[in-house]
Design a protein around this motif. Structure first.
Motif, PDB file in Angstrom:
ATOM      1  N   VAL A  28      -7.989 -11.281  10.120  1.00  0.00           N
ATOM      2  CA  VAL A  28      -8.088 -10.582   8.913  1.00  0.00           C
ATOM      3  C   VAL A  28      -8.043 -11.601   7.576  1.00  0.00           C
ATOM      4  CG1 VAL A  28      -7.080  -8.773   7.415  1.00  0.00           C
ATOM      5  CG2 VAL A  28      -6.761  -8.786   9.986  1.00  0.00           C
TER       6      VAL A  28
ATOM      7  N   LEU B 170      -1.544  -9.718  13.654  1.00  0.00           N
ATOM      8  CA  LEU B 170      -2.699 -10.040  12.927  1.00  0.00           C
ATOM      9  C   LEU B 170      -2.703 -11.694  12.840  1.00  0.00           C
ATOM     10  CD1 LEU B 170      -2.113  -7.531  10.254  1.00  0.00           C
ATOM     11  CD2 LEU B 170      -3.561  -7.248  12.375  1.00  0.00           C
TER      12      LEU B 170
ATOM     13  N   ASN C  39      -2.429   0.114   6.312  1.00  0.00           N
ATOM     14  CA  ASN C  39      -3.010   1.091   7.346  1.00  0.00           C
ATOM     15  C   ASN C  39      -2.159   1.120   8.816  1.00  0.00           C
ATOM     16  OD1 ASN C  39      -5.128   1.929   5.543  1.00  0.00           O
ATOM     17  ND2 ASN C  39      -6.475   0.642   6.433  1.00  0.00           N
ATOM     18  N   VAL C  40      -1.843  -0.226   9.049  1.00  0.00           N
ATOM     19  CA  VAL C  40      -0.950  -0.249  10.397  1.00  0.00           C
ATOM     20  C   VAL C  40       0.358   0.317  10.331  1.00  0.00           C
ATOM     21  CG1 VAL C  40       0.064  -2.049  11.757  1.00  0.00           C
ATOM     22  CG2 VAL C  40      -2.480  -2.505  11.215  1.00  0.00           C
TER      23      VAL C  40
ATOM     24  N   ASP D  26      -8.159  -8.820   2.521  1.00  0.00           N
ATOM     25  CA  ASP D  26      -7.899  -7.846   3.275  1.00  0.00           C
ATOM     26  C   ASP D  26      -6.634  -7.443   3.980  1.00  0.00           C
ATOM     27  OD1 ASP D  26     -10.742  -7.042   2.808  1.00  0.00           O
ATOM     28  OD2 ASP D  26     -11.334  -7.994   4.568  1.00  0.00           O
ATOM     29  N   LEU D  27      -5.885  -8.460   3.830  1.00  0.00           N
ATOM     30  CA  LEU D  27      -4.365  -8.169   4.567  1.00  0.00           C
ATOM     31  C   LEU D  27      -3.558  -7.051   4.063  1.00  0.00           C
ATOM     32  CD1 LEU D  27      -3.098 -11.788   5.535  1.00  0.00           C
ATOM     33  CD2 LEU D  27      -3.367  -9.805   7.005  1.00  0.00           C
TER      34      LEU D  27
ATOM     35  N   GLN E 270       1.065  -1.311   0.088  1.00  0.00           N
ATOM     36  CA  GLN E 270      -0.002   0.110  -0.115  1.00  0.00           C
ATOM     37  C   GLN E 270       0.956   1.303   0.039  1.00  0.00           C
ATOM     38  OE1 GLN E 270      -3.921  -0.141   0.372  1.00  0.00           O
ATOM     39  NE2 GLN E 270      -2.792  -1.943  -0.692  1.00  0.00           N
TER      40      GLN E 270
ATOM     41  N   ARG F  97      -4.293  -4.202   2.812  1.00  0.00           N
ATOM     42  CA  ARG F  97      -5.062  -3.014   3.168  1.00  0.00           C
ATOM     43  C   ARG F  97      -4.936  -2.857   4.596  1.00  0.00           C
ATOM     44  NH1 ARG F  97      -9.621  -2.027   5.673  1.00  0.00           N
ATOM     45  NH2 ARG F  97     -10.231  -4.089   5.137  1.00  0.00           N
ATOM     46  N   VAL F  98      -5.005  -3.916   5.498  1.00  0.00           N
ATOM     47  CA  VAL F  98      -5.044  -3.661   6.733  1.00  0.00           C
ATOM     48  C   VAL F  98      -3.622  -3.575   7.184  1.00  0.00           C
ATOM     49  CG1 VAL F  98      -5.168  -4.740   8.898  1.00  0.00           C
ATOM     50  CG2 VAL F  98      -7.139  -4.873   7.283  1.00  0.00           C
TER      51      VAL F  98
ATOM     52  N   ARG G 176      -6.117  -8.553  15.887  1.00  0.00           N
ATOM     53  CA  ARG G 176      -6.884  -8.575  14.761  1.00  0.00           C
ATOM     54  C   ARG G 176      -7.182  -9.988  13.916  1.00  0.00           C
ATOM     55  NH1 ARG G 176      -8.662  -3.691  10.772  1.00  0.00           N
ATOM     56  NH2 ARG G 176     -10.534  -4.805   9.471  1.00  0.00           N
TER      57      ARG G 176
END
Length: 292
Positions: free
Chosen positions: A261, A218, A272-273, A265-266, A116, A268-269, A259
Motif C-alpha cells: 500500500v 500490509l 477499511n480493514v 492510501d494507508l 478513519q 484509508r486501507v 497487500r
C-alpha cells in the motif's frame, strides 16, 4: 588573520561571510538520483517522485496515520544496561546518544487515536533509535500496547522497522521474541484485530516474531523485509538470489504480505480493514486526509 583581512572594511567582509545553511534542504532520491526539495518531500508524505518511500520517524508516522489528535501512552520502565555490556564503547553511552538524538527513551512509541473513525491503538517502531533493535524496552512496550488495546477494546496496529535484536542485551533481547508472541495471543483471546504494517527495513528477530503474526499484513512499496541479510543467504546457499528478493512486492507475490500500500492510501486501507474486522458499519462522513 592575514594582511588582506585587515585591509577589508568590516561591511564588505560581512557580505561574503559563510551563511549557515541547513543540510537537509534537499534529498537525493536513491531510485532516480533526482534532488527533491524538503518542502516538496513533506507535501508528498515523504515519498519521492520516483515512488521511493523515505523512512520516517514516529511523530510523522502518527500524524500521517491518525485522523486528528491522539494520546501517547507512557512506556514501562526496564532495567538499564543489565549486562553492563561494552564493545568499542559502553552500552550505556550508546543508549544516551540514541536518547539525545531521538528525544525518546527507546525505539517504541504507543499512541491511541482514531483511524478513519475507528479508535485504534498504534505502536510505531523507530529505526533511528539504534536501528529499531528489539530489546527489553521494546518487548515491554509491545506488551503494554497489547494490554492497552485489550483494556480499551481497540484493534492494535503495529508499524515495524528494525534491524533485528539488540545484541548488547544478549539472551534478554532474544527472550522478547516469545514474550511479544504472548501479547499477540492476548489480542487473539480478546478477539481483537492485530494488523501489521511492514516498513523499510523489517528484519531479524522482529520478522521472526510479531511482524509475521498479524491477522493482516500490509507493507509499504519497496520495503526490505526478511530475516537474514541477502549476502549471508547467498554465501550460505551459494546461489544468486532473484531480483527484488526480500522486497515487499516479492513477498506479496509469494503470499507473505496481503497487500502493498502506498503511504497516502494507508489510513484509508487501514480504516477499511479495521472496520471489517471489528464489524463496524461503513463511515458515513468524509474523514480528513492525513496531514502533510
Amino acid at each position: 588573520m592575514n594582511w588582506l583581512s585587515k585591509l577589508t572594511p568590516p561591511g564588505v567582509s560581512r557580505m561574503f561571510d559563510k551563511r549557515d545553511t541547513p543540510e537537509n534542504l534537499w534529498m537525493k532520491c536513491p531510485v532516480s538520483g533526482e534532488m527533491v526539495f524538503h518542502k516538496d518531500l513533506e507535501a508528498a508524505l515523504h515519498v519521492t517522485p520516483a515512488g521511493h518511500h523515505v523512512r520516517i520517524g514516529p511523530d510523522v508516522r502518527l500524524r500521517y496515520t491518525f485522523d486528528a489528535t491522539w494520546e501517547e501512552i507512557a512506556l514501562p520502565e526496564v532495567p538499564k544496561d543489565p549486562l553492563k555490556f561494552r564493545d568499542d564503547k559502553p552500552y550505556a553511552s550508546r543508549l544516551a546518544a540514541a536518547r539525545k538524538k531521538t528525544g525518546r527513551e527507546d525505539a517504541m512509541v504507543i499512541s491511541v487515536g482514531r483511524i478513519q473513525g475507528i479508535e485504534t491503538t498504534v505502536l510505531v517502531q523507530d529505526f533511528s533509535f539504534m536501528g529499531g533493535s528489539l530489546g527489553m524496552a521494546a518487548g515491554e512496550s509491545f506488551l503494554k500496547a497489547a494490554e492497552t488495546a485489550v483494556e480499551r477494546r481497540t484493534p492494535l496496529v503495529v508499524f515495524t522497522a528494525a534491524g533485528g535484536a539488540r545484541m548488547q542485551e544478549g539472551c534478554l533481547s532474544l527472550m522478547q521474541m516469545p514474550r511479544t508472541t504472548i501479547g499477540v495471543e492476548m489480542l487473539r483471546e480478546a478477539k481483537l484485530p492485530y494488523v501489521v504494517v511492514l516498513t523499510d527495513p523489517t528484519t531479524g528477530g522482529v520478522t521472526a516474531s510479531y511482524a509475521m503474526l498479524g491477522d493482516v499484513h500490509l507493507a509499504e512499496p519497496g520495503a526490505l523485509i526478511g530475516f537474514a541479510g541477502q549476502r549471508v543467504i547467498e554465501q550460505t546457499i551459494r546461489e544468486k538470489l532473484p531480483e527484488g528478493f526480500q522486497r515487499a512486492e516479492y513477498l506479496l507475490e509469494k503470499g507473505m504480505v496481503d497487500r502493498v500500500v502506498h503511504r497516502r492510501d494507508l489510513p484509508r486501507v487501514l480504516g477499511n480493514v479495521l472496520r471489517t474486522l471489528m464489524k463496524r458499519p461503513a463511515a458515513t462522513a468524509n474523514v480528513p486526509a492525513p496531514a502533510a
